[in-house]
Scaffold this motif. Structure first.
Motif, PDB file in Angstrom:
ATOM      1  N   PRO A 268      30.220  32.889  41.969  1.00  0.00           N
ATOM      2  CA  PRO A 268      31.729  33.441  41.856  1.00  0.00           C
ATOM      3  C   PRO A 268      31.830  34.270  43.342  1.00  0.00           C
ATOM      4  O   PRO A 268      31.019  34.732  43.834  1.00  0.00           O
ATOM      5  CB  PRO A 268      31.494  34.495  40.828  1.00  0.00           C
ATOM      6  CG  PRO A 268      30.703  34.092  39.835  1.00  0.00           C
ATOM      7  CD  PRO A 268      29.653  33.302  40.693  1.00  0.00           C
ATOM      8  N   LYS A 269      33.043  34.001  43.584  1.00  0.00           N
ATOM      9  CA  LYS A 269      33.813  34.894  44.868  1.00  0.00           C
ATOM     10  C   LYS A 269      34.266  36.000  44.464  1.00  0.00           C
ATOM     11  O   LYS A 269      34.838  36.049  43.293  1.00  0.00           O
ATOM     12  CB  LYS A 269      34.537  33.862  45.508  1.00  0.00           C
ATOM     13  CG  LYS A 269      34.400  32.494  45.970  1.00  0.00           C
ATOM     14  CD  LYS A 269      35.728  31.745  46.531  1.00  0.00           C
ATOM     15  CE  LYS A 269      36.617  31.396  45.414  1.00  0.00           C
ATOM     16  NZ  LYS A 269      36.355  30.509  44.413  1.00  0.00           N
ATOM     17  N   PRO A 270      34.365  37.260  45.454  1.00  0.00           N
ATOM     18  CA  PRO A 270      34.966  38.477  44.976  1.00  0.00           C
ATOM     19  C   PRO A 270      36.606  38.072  44.506  1.00  0.00           C
ATOM     20  O   PRO A 270      36.875  38.729  43.554  1.00  0.00           O
ATOM     21  CB  PRO A 270      35.285  39.089  46.443  1.00  0.00           C
ATOM     22  CG  PRO A 270      33.956  38.440  47.205  1.00  0.00           C
ATOM     23  CD  PRO A 270      34.001  37.050  46.658  1.00  0.00           C
ATOM     24  N   SER A 271      37.229  37.131  44.991  1.00  0.00           N
ATOM     25  CA  SER A 271      38.648  36.771  44.537  1.00  0.00           C
ATOM     26  C   SER A 271      38.687  36.233  43.331  1.00  0.00           C
ATOM     27  O   SER A 271      39.768  36.346  42.456  1.00  0.00           O
ATOM     28  CB  SER A 271      39.438  35.698  45.513  1.00  0.00           C
ATOM     29  OG  SER A 271      38.522  34.507  45.518  1.00  0.00           O
ATOM     30  N   ASP A 272      37.433  35.852  42.695  1.00  0.00           N
ATOM     31  CA  ASP A 272      37.562  35.404  41.262  1.00  0.00           C
ATOM     32  C   ASP A 272      37.739  36.433  40.313  1.00  0.00           C
ATOM     33  O   ASP A 272      38.538  36.301  39.192  1.00  0.00           O
ATOM     34  CB  ASP A 272      36.172  34.542  40.884  1.00  0.00           C
ATOM     35  CG  ASP A 272      36.114  33.286  41.717  1.00  0.00           C
ATOM     36  OD1 ASP A 272      37.038  32.864  42.258  1.00  0.00           O
ATOM     37  OD2 ASP A 272      34.720  33.001  41.827  1.00  0.00           O
ATOM     38  N   LEU A 273      37.273  37.479  40.616  1.00  0.00           N
ATOM     39  CA  LEU A 273      37.254  38.638  39.899  1.00  0.00           C
ATOM     40  C   LEU A 273      38.877  39.157  39.776  1.00  0.00           C
ATOM     41  O   LEU A 273      39.319  39.438  38.495  1.00  0.00           O
ATOM     42  CB  LEU A 273      36.484  39.870  40.038  1.00  0.00           C
ATOM     43  CG  LEU A 273      36.537  41.125  39.419  1.00  0.00           C
ATOM     44  CD1 LEU A 273      35.969  40.957  38.061  1.00  0.00           C
ATOM     45  CD2 LEU A 273      35.819  42.503  40.106  1.00  0.00           C
ATOM     46  N   PHE A 274      39.343  39.188  40.779  1.00  0.00           N
ATOM     47  CA  PHE A 274      40.882  39.392  41.163  1.00  0.00           C
ATOM     48  C   PHE A 274      42.024  38.655  40.433  1.00  0.00           C
ATOM     49  O   PHE A 274      42.634  38.835  39.558  1.00  0.00           O
ATOM     50  CB  PHE A 274      41.434  39.396  42.561  1.00  0.00           C
ATOM     51  CG  PHE A 274      42.546  39.741  42.834  1.00  0.00           C
ATOM     52  CD1 PHE A 274      43.037  41.277  42.842  1.00  0.00           C
ATOM     53  CD2 PHE A 274      43.686  38.981  43.297  1.00  0.00           C
ATOM     54  CE1 PHE A 274      44.181  41.647  43.027  1.00  0.00           C
ATOM     55  CE2 PHE A 274      44.985  39.463  43.496  1.00  0.00           C
ATOM     56  CZ  PHE A 274      45.298  40.804  43.401  1.00  0.00           C
ATOM     57  N   SER A 275      41.418  37.341  40.307  1.00  0.00           N
ATOM     58  CA  SER A 275      42.154  36.264  39.657  1.00  0.00           C
ATOM     59  C   SER A 275      42.273  36.690  38.103  1.00  0.00           C
ATOM     60  O   SER A 275      43.025  36.238  37.410  1.00  0.00           O
ATOM     61  CB  SER A 275      41.546  34.923  39.676  1.00  0.00           C
ATOM     62  OG  SER A 275      41.736  34.418  40.806  1.00  0.00           O
ATOM     63  N   ILE A 276      40.897  37.172  37.502  1.00  0.00           N
ATOM     64  CA  ILE A 276      40.832  37.245  36.264  1.00  0.00           C
ATOM     65  C   ILE A 276      41.451  38.517  35.987  1.00  0.00           C
ATOM     66  O   ILE A 276      42.434  38.650  34.454  1.00  0.00           O
ATOM     67  CB  ILE A 276      39.192  37.304  35.696  1.00  0.00           C
ATOM     68  CG1 ILE A 276      38.604  35.915  35.887  1.00  0.00           C
ATOM     69  CG2 ILE A 276      39.265  37.790  34.360  1.00  0.00           C
ATOM     70  CD1 ILE A 276      37.185  35.814  35.693  1.00  0.00           C
ATOM     71  N   GLN A 277      41.547  39.746  36.642  1.00  0.00           N
ATOM     72  CA  GLN A 277      42.319  40.646  36.392  1.00  0.00           C
ATOM     73  C   GLN A 277      43.555  40.775  36.286  1.00  0.00           C
ATOM     74  O   GLN A 277      44.177  41.430  35.603  1.00  0.00           O
ATOM     75  CB  GLN A 277      42.003  41.724  37.617  1.00  0.00           C
ATOM     76  CG  GLN A 277      40.269  42.452  37.363  1.00  0.00           C
ATOM     77  CD  GLN A 277      39.838  43.311  38.490  1.00  0.00           C
ATOM     78  OE1 GLN A 277      40.328  43.000  39.566  1.00  0.00           O
ATOM     79  NE2 GLN A 277      39.095  44.555  38.203  1.00  0.00           N
ATOM     80  N   ASN A 278      44.164  39.620  37.096  1.00  0.00           N
ATOM     81  CA  ASN A 278      45.556  39.220  36.835  1.00  0.00           C
ATOM     82  C   ASN A 278      46.076  38.141  36.040  1.00  0.00           C
ATOM     83  O   ASN A 278      47.218  37.951  35.943  1.00  0.00           O
ATOM     84  CB  ASN A 278      46.007  38.961  38.714  1.00  0.00           C
ATOM     85  CG  ASN A 278      46.004  40.441  39.296  1.00  0.00           C
ATOM     86  OD1 ASN A 278      47.040  41.218  39.099  1.00  0.00           O
ATOM     87  ND2 ASN A 278      45.022  40.623  40.094  1.00  0.00           N
ATOM     88  N   ALA A 279      45.136  37.712  35.177  1.00  0.00           N
ATOM     89  CA  ALA A 279      45.403  36.750  34.364  1.00  0.00           C
ATOM     90  C   ALA A 279      45.918  37.213  32.922  1.00  0.00           C
ATOM     91  O   ALA A 279      45.670  38.302  32.369  1.00  0.00           O
ATOM     92  CB  ALA A 279      44.428  35.690  34.154  1.00  0.00           C
ATOM     93  N   ALA A 280      46.781  36.338  32.266  1.00  0.00           N
ATOM     94  CA  ALA A 280      47.122  36.744  30.890  1.00  0.00           C
ATOM     95  C   ALA A 280      46.165  35.827  29.944  1.00  0.00           C
ATOM     96  O   ALA A 280      45.910  36.301  28.763  1.00  0.00           O
ATOM     97  CB  ALA A 280      48.594  36.176  30.627  1.00  0.00           C
TER      98      ALA A 280
END
Ligand SMILES: [Zn+2]
Length: 320
Positions: free
Chosen positions: A85-97
């Motif tokens: 995983p990339k750092p941006s993957d965590l961000f994507s999950i944090q912002n997903a419904a």
């Protein structure tokens, strides 16, 4: 991302103008992050969705249309098994419904991301639920991919995707009941496209006299079962490992003895081993992809399946 820890750290620093401004911004972010998701998205905002595989992204877009904004964590060029995983993957999950995954032990790499995202309200959909599974024991004895629950590559059979589309439809309705009729209609339309594709491709396979293949890794049992191909062996038992000299010798012997004409190689994996087998035996290599986006023109799931079947049929019709 721990804003509170950062705020505490900044509080320990002298209050220069810049620090004050950063602290103000961070406090604002903390407040925003505490507001429940539903209040942040107005009715007109598309639902932020994250998927593990690009195939799932395509399916969610087909059902969700303009009501969803979907991102996939891996691209077509990474292995579904060994992704880092990339750092941006965590961000994507944090912002997903909603997060869609295949499950069945496939995306082990996504579990730490989900834990670290700290989103107890995230809707996680295991899209393999209710799909009839092919167990490892149905594969060649020493070619079992180590998934206790069954082989996870379910999406390579369009009939399974009809079930996956149902899960996608139901979860979108759960999150966004206002657009229920759109989701129902899109899902019905997509199921119709899947059926048409399947009928069309089954017709193309019908005339083949030799349907035997060696595959790169055990991604293809559902695909083979649906379209009538016969998997005689796998080069890799697990992605990330290399076949032993003994395994190579037995593959060469198998190809020669049974006069197997085609090896399916995958663009996400090391091409060296299929090439050695081809040099040793004269077997024809054909490149098929289990996930969309690696081969030009296969970004959409329907195009990926069509490409895989048509390319394999052409190779089996006209071996070298
Ligand atoms: Zn795989």
């Amino acid at each position: 991302m721990n804003f509170i820890a950062l705020i505490l750290y900044l509080s320990s620093m002298q209050n220069s103008g810049v620090v004050m401004r950063i602290k103000g911004l961070l406090f604002l972010l903390v407040i925003i992050s505490q507001i429940p998701f539903a209040f942040r998205t107005g009715a007109a905002e598309p639902i932020p969705v994250v998927t593990t595989l690009p195939v799932l992204k395509d399916l969610v877009e087909a059902v969700g249309g303009s009501h969803v904004q979907v991102s996939a964590l891996i691209s077509g060029f990474e292995s579904e098994h060994t992704y880092t995983p990339k750092p941006s993957d965590l961000f994507s999950i944090q912002n997903a419904a909603i997060l869609f995954k295949i499950g069945l032990g496939l995306e082990t790499w996504v579990n730490p991301l989900i834990e670290n995202a700290g989103r107890s309200d995230l809707l996680i959909i295991i899209s393999s639920e209710d799909v009839p599974l092919i167990q490892g024991k149905d594969l060649h004895a020493d070619d079992i991919e180590h998934h206790a629950e069954g082989n996870p590559h379910i999406w390579l059979d369009p009939s399974n995707v009809r079930i996956m589309v149902q899960h996608i439809k139901n979860s979108l309705i759960r999150i966004d009941p206002t657009h229920e009729s759109d989701y129902v209609e899109n899902a019905a339309q997509y199921r119709h496209q899947l059926e048409t594709l399947e009928t069309d491709l089954l017709e193309k396979v019908k005339g083949l006299t030799d349907k035997r293949i060696i595959t790169h890794h055990p991604a293809w049992p559902y695909f083979a079962a649906r379209f009538g191909f016969v998997i005689k062996g796998n080069i890799l038992t697990q992605v990330g490992s290399e076949p032993s000299a003994k395994k190579m010798a037995s593959l060469i012997q198998l190809i020669k003895k049974e006069n197997i004409q085609v090896i399916v190689s995958e663009p996400q994996l090391n091409q060296k081993i299929p090439m050695i087998l081809a040099e040793e035996t004269g077997v024809h290599i054909v490149s098929l992809s289990p996930i969309s986006g690696a081969i030009s023109g296969t970004d959409r799931y329907l195009d990926l399946i069509r490409y895989n079947v048509e390319t394999l049929v052409a190779a089996l019709e006209k071996p070298n």
